[in-house]
Design a protein around this motif. Sequence first.
Motif, mmCIF file in Angstrom:
data_model
loop_
_atom_site.group_PDB
_atom_site.id
_atom_site.type_symbol
_atom_site.label_atom_id
_atom_site.label_comp_id
_atom_site.label_asym_id
_atom_site.label_seq_id
_atom_site.Cartn_x
_atom_site.Cartn_y
_atom_site.Cartn_z
ATOM 1 N N SER A 50 0.861 -1.169 0.000
ATOM 2 C CA SER A 50 0.000 0.000 0.000
ATOM 3 C C SER A 50 0.902 1.225 0.000
ATOM 4 N N SER A 51 0.587 2.251 -0.786
ATOM 5 C CA SER A 51 1.396 3.461 -0.818
ATOM 6 C C SER A 51 0.496 4.669 -0.861
ATOM 7 N N MET A 52 0.965 5.786 -0.357
ATOM 8 C CA MET A 52 0.180 7.000 -0.284
ATOM 9 C C MET A 52 1.019 8.167 -0.767
ATOM 10 N N GLN A 53 0.388 9.063 -1.473
ATOM 11 C CA GLN A 53 1.114 10.210 -1.961
ATOM 12 C C GLN A 53 0.142 11.366 -2.166
ATOM 13 N N SER A 54 0.644 12.570 -2.136
ATOM 14 C CA SER A 54 -0.214 13.736 -2.331
ATOM 15 C C SER A 54 0.654 14.939 -2.672
ATOM 16 N N SER A 55 0.015 15.985 -3.108
ATOM 17 C CA SER A 55 0.721 17.240 -3.353
ATOM 18 C C SER A 55 -0.229 18.393 -3.096
ATOM 19 N N SER A 56 0.293 19.506 -2.737
ATOM 20 C CA SER A 56 -0.533 20.708 -2.545
ATOM 21 C C SER A 56 0.297 21.925 -2.932
ATOM 22 N N SER A 57 -0.368 22.932 -3.424
ATOM 23 C CA SER A 57 0.325 24.129 -3.899
ATOM 24 C C SER A 57 0.476 25.149 -2.777
ATOM 25 N N ALA A 58 1.621 25.758 -2.725
ATOM 26 C CA ALA A 58 1.874 26.864 -1.779
ATOM 27 C C ALA A 58 2.600 27.954 -2.545
ATOM 28 N N LEU A 115 9.455 12.889 2.542
ATOM 29 C CA LEU A 115 8.905 14.242 2.440
ATOM 30 C C LEU A 115 9.884 15.047 1.606
ATOM 31 N N TYR A 116 9.394 15.656 0.525
ATOM 32 C CA TYR A 116 10.303 16.303 -0.430
ATOM 33 C C TYR A 116 10.013 17.806 -0.489
ATOM 34 N N GLU A 117 11.004 18.612 -0.077
ATOM 35 C CA GLU A 117 10.968 20.072 -0.165
ATOM 36 C C GLU A 117 9.624 20.637 0.290
ATOM 37 N N PRO A 118 9.331 20.535 1.599
ATOM 38 C CA PRO A 118 8.028 21.029 2.059
ATOM 39 C C PRO A 118 7.841 22.532 1.873
ATOM 40 N N GLY A 119 8.932 23.329 1.919
ATOM 41 C CA GLY A 119 8.791 24.780 1.706
ATOM 42 C C GLY A 119 8.299 25.527 2.922
ATOM 43 N N GLU A 120 7.836 24.835 3.936
ATOM 44 C CA GLU A 120 7.375 25.431 5.186
ATOM 45 C C GLU A 120 7.397 24.343 6.253
ATOM 46 N N PHE A 121 7.149 24.726 7.499
ATOM 47 C CA PHE A 121 7.138 23.744 8.576
ATOM 48 C C PHE A 121 5.837 22.927 8.504
ATOM 49 N N LEU A 178 1.901 5.882 14.963
ATOM 50 C CA LEU A 178 3.169 5.297 14.538
ATOM 51 C C LEU A 178 4.247 6.366 14.318
ATOM 52 N N LEU A 179 3.825 7.582 13.970
ATOM 53 C CA LEU A 179 4.806 8.638 13.699
ATOM 54 C C LEU A 179 4.136 10.005 13.856
ATOM 55 N N LYS A 180 4.857 10.933 14.477
ATOM 56 C CA LYS A 180 4.459 12.341 14.503
ATOM 57 C C LYS A 180 5.742 13.154 14.429
ATOM 58 N N LYS A 181 5.996 13.697 13.242
ATOM 59 C CA LYS A 181 7.286 14.342 12.980
ATOM 60 C C LYS A 181 7.044 15.700 12.338
ATOM 61 N N GLY A 182 7.596 16.754 12.989
ATOM 62 C CA GLY A 182 7.522 18.095 12.436
ATOM 63 C C GLY A 182 8.864 18.504 11.848
ATOM 64 N N GLU A 204 0.249 18.268 7.686
ATOM 65 C CA GLU A 204 -0.383 19.549 7.969
ATOM 66 C C GLU A 204 0.663 20.643 8.083
ATOM 67 N N GLY A 205 0.336 21.817 7.571
ATOM 68 C CA GLY A 205 1.173 23.005 7.683
ATOM 69 C C GLY A 205 0.317 24.251 7.584
ATOM 70 N N PRO A 206 0.941 25.430 7.661
ATOM 71 C CA PRO A 206 0.157 26.676 7.576
ATOM 72 C C PRO A 206 -0.663 26.767 6.295
ATOM 73 N N THR A 207 -0.113 26.314 5.179
ATOM 74 C CA THR A 207 -0.842 26.388 3.905
ATOM 75 C C THR A 207 -0.995 25.011 3.265
ATOM 76 N N VAL A 208 -0.636 23.948 4.002
ATOM 77 C CA VAL A 208 -0.654 22.603 3.445
ATOM 78 C C VAL A 208 -1.518 21.699 4.323
ATOM 79 N N TYR A 209 -2.394 20.938 3.704
ATOM 80 C CA TYR A 209 -3.136 19.905 4.430
ATOM 81 C C TYR A 209 -3.454 18.765 3.451
ATOM 82 N N SER A 210 -3.063 17.588 3.843
ATOM 83 C CA SER A 210 -3.366 16.421 3.012
ATOM 84 C C SER A 210 -3.539 15.205 3.905
#
Length: 357
Positions: free
Chosen positions: A31-39, A66-72, A88-92, A121-127
């Motif tokens: 099983s694999s999961m992926q997403s993208s969001s614009s900032a 996690l690839y180049e999040p651009g924000e925290f 299982l994981l909570k990493k900021g 989750e981030g200030p302008t990112v949610y997936s």
Amino acid sequence: MALSWITMWTRCLLFFGVLVVQDQVSGSSSSSMQSSSSAESCDTYFLVTVPAVLQAGTKTQFCAILYEPGEFVVMTVHLKSEDSSQTLLKKGTSNSFMKCFSFHVPLVEKCEIQLFEVKVEGPTVYSKEVKKVLIKTVKPQTFIQTDAAIYNPGQTVRFRAVTLNRDLKPVDEKFDFVLVKDPHNAIIGQWVNQQTRRNILEQCFQLSSGASEGYYRIVLKAGKERFYQSFKVQKFSLPKFDIKVTIPKEISIGQEHFEVEVCAKSRCGKPVTGSAVVTVCRPVQNRIHCSSVVTYEDHKHLQRTSLCTTKTKQLCRSGCATLKFEVSAFTGTDPEAFFDVLDVSATVRDKFTSKYL
């Protein structure tokens, strides 16, 4: 912008993940999961892989990118059932990372499907992505072994049983009952509340002199599970003579004849006095074994039989005899109707007992 990643898991499963903008990665082995969001001017990509089938009570891994999040951002991974949730994981982080994380698969009484949830989750990112994983239970298995595969009536049958856990290590087990059934399904041996000693259960019983010939079955019951092993009872005796047949590896249709040598000796090496009977056959082919329609020509073919020749010759003092066979006896009128092999069988008749060996 794209990133590809390959990771190898234990049990020789290979998983592929490519970070592209879509909801699902095809593949039945993981099983694999992926997403993208614009900032504004950049995209945030992530990928998490986990085996599609998890073994209950074991320690396994999932891997995250996690690839180049651009924000925290904060990545959170949960394994959820109907009545519980395991984080299982909570990493900021505000940096890219690629790492595998270990976790313990929960114990379950029976196989069940749980949800593997990934949230970023981030200030302008949610997936949020959710996939189903199967948690499979592996029950201990009991193996039964007899001291022989075939017994004569009146002999003693000895058997033992060992139970292995999911790590293939022997463990103690208590059996509700142990049964031995004859070919007519009648119980001829029974033990109740049997406990293994040093991880092994051992039992024995004697067959009656008039025991029925056929297959017998040993049955062990532990809880709801039953385990079986079978053995055969038949009258037999070890051969007192050895027969050796020597034939050419290849025979050409251009030859006039070929030879078959038969030698018979007792177990102590003495030659046998008697005669050898040798049968050589060229088997007929079955041309219609893959056809559903049978024609008249096929019926004519079915009437053909293998080409066989039988010869008899006295054994010499050394216990051997050489017999000659004409090649023309096995060519036939239709060469394609027969296999290009020869089947050879030999029987030796003892002069003093008149018995065939």
